[in-house]
Motif scaffolding. Structure first.
Motif, PDB file in Angstrom:
ATOM      1  N   ARG A  84       0.813  -1.222   0.000  1.00 31.35           N
ATOM      2  CA  ARG A  84       0.000   0.000   0.000  1.00 31.35           C
ATOM      3  C   ARG A  84       0.844   1.269   0.000  1.00 31.35           C
ATOM      4  O   ARG A  84       0.290   2.368  -0.053  1.00 31.35           O
ATOM      5  N   ARG A  85       2.131   1.128   0.049  1.00 34.25           N
ATOM      6  CA  ARG A  85       2.992   2.310   0.046  1.00 34.25           C
ATOM      7  C   ARG A  85       3.139   2.863  -1.371  1.00 34.25           C
ATOM      8  O   ARG A  85       3.367   2.111  -2.309  1.00 34.25           O
ATOM      9  N   ARG A  86       3.018   4.155  -1.482  1.00 36.11           N
ATOM     10  CA  ARG A  86       3.110   4.790  -2.795  1.00 36.11           C
ATOM     11  C   ARG A  86       4.546   5.250  -3.034  1.00 36.11           C
ATOM     12  O   ARG A  86       5.076   6.099  -2.314  1.00 36.11           O
ATOM     13  N   GLN A  87       5.138   4.678  -4.073  1.00 38.59           N
ATOM     14  CA  GLN A  87       6.551   4.900  -4.334  1.00 38.59           C
ATOM     15  C   GLN A  87       6.880   6.356  -4.648  1.00 38.59           C
ATOM     16  O   GLN A  87       7.995   6.814  -4.414  1.00 38.59           O
ATOM     17  N   HIS A  94       2.866   9.633   4.108  1.00 39.75           N
ATOM     18  CA  HIS A  94       2.091   8.556   4.724  1.00 39.75           C
ATOM     19  C   HIS A  94       1.830   8.842   6.201  1.00 39.75           C
ATOM     20  O   HIS A  94       0.759   8.526   6.731  1.00 39.75           O
ATOM     21  N   ASP A 106      -6.171   6.186   1.421  1.00 39.15           N
ATOM     22  CA  ASP A 106      -5.972   5.951  -0.005  1.00 39.15           C
ATOM     23  C   ASP A 106      -6.414   7.156  -0.830  1.00 39.15           C
ATOM     24  O   ASP A 106      -5.768   7.519  -1.820  1.00 39.15           O
ATOM     25  N   ARG A 110      -3.734   9.311  -2.955  1.00 41.82           N
ATOM     26  CA  ARG A 110      -3.962   9.341  -4.412  1.00 41.82           C
ATOM     27  C   ARG A 110      -4.003  10.782  -4.918  1.00 41.82           C
ATOM     28  O   ARG A 110      -3.418  11.093  -5.970  1.00 41.82           O
ATOM     29  N   GLU A 113      -0.477  12.249  -4.867  1.00 39.30           N
ATOM     30  CA  GLU A 113       0.326  11.712  -5.966  1.00 39.30           C
ATOM     31  C   GLU A 113      -0.107  12.328  -7.291  1.00 39.30           C
ATOM     32  O   GLU A 113       0.730  12.689  -8.127  1.00 39.30           O
TER      33      GLU A 113
END
Length: 208
Positions: A84-87, A94, A106, A110, A113
């Protein structure tokens, strides 16, 4: 590290002239490494927490980080498994949404990002949304004239994923004065008021 650059424990040494492109690339690599190290430390702590006793005492000795910082690291790592980690977002992004429910986490990550928000921008957007939601709820249940205002309600996670698998919440009603004092105390430890309040409850319970 790269041509014309030497990396030492206590600093960075440029041994030849860098172009703007090379310099920018180096900075991007350094920032990426710094952010990854936060996740590495967090996962290291989680493993120690589940495997060894007195893990935080030893961790503090090895990292020189405060107990609250270490707790923040483990909380984020447990709430955000690797999948679930957003690169494209930092550890700090986070951390800003760790106290929210998973769908909200989320959603905000989102958005961050998608629009390239900084950590501070994300924090501001989340706080603005919560303020607006509070105003809507207050308008829907306006107190009668002459009544005392209802203290602000803060939701505090009872524990991290390991301690409270059902994700229960503890709701506290606080006066504006108390909330301001708590937020100031949390800011001193570089954490959100939710994280700080949960940690204070853990410390209090440890004395029983």
């Amino acid at each position: 590290m790269g041509s014309g650059v030497q990396l030492h424990k206590s600093g960075l040494l440029f041994t030849s002239k860098q172009s703007i492109v090379m310099w920018e690339s180096l900075g991007a690599n350094l920032l990426s490494f710094a952010d990854s190290s936060a996740w590495w430390i967090a996962d290291w702590l989680v493993y120690g927490e589940s495997t060894f006793q007195d893990r935080y005492v030893e961790a503090i000795k090895r990292t020189s980080l405060s107990y609250q910082t270490l707790r923040n690291y483990t909380w984020v790592a447990r709430r955000f498994p690797l999948s679930r980690r957003r690169q494209n977002l930092s550890f700090s992004h986070h951390l800003e949404v760790v106290a929210l429910e998973q769908p909200q986490q989320d959603y905000w990550l989102r958005k961050a990002e998608q629009f390239g928000w900084s950590r501070n921008k994300l924090r501001g957007q989340v706080r603005s949304s919560r303020t607006e939601q509070g105003a809507i709820e207050q308008g829907a249940a306006e107190p009668e004239s002459g009544c005392e205002p209802v203290p602000e309600q803060v939701s505090v996670h009872a524990a991290d994923a390991a301690d409270a698998p059902e994700g229960r919440l503890l709701h506290l009603r606080l006066s504006d004065e108390d909330l301001a004092r708590f937020e100031a105390a949390a800011k001193e430890e570089s954490g959100s008021v939710e994280v700080w309040a949960a940690e204070m409850l853990r410390r209090a319970a440890a004395g029983f």
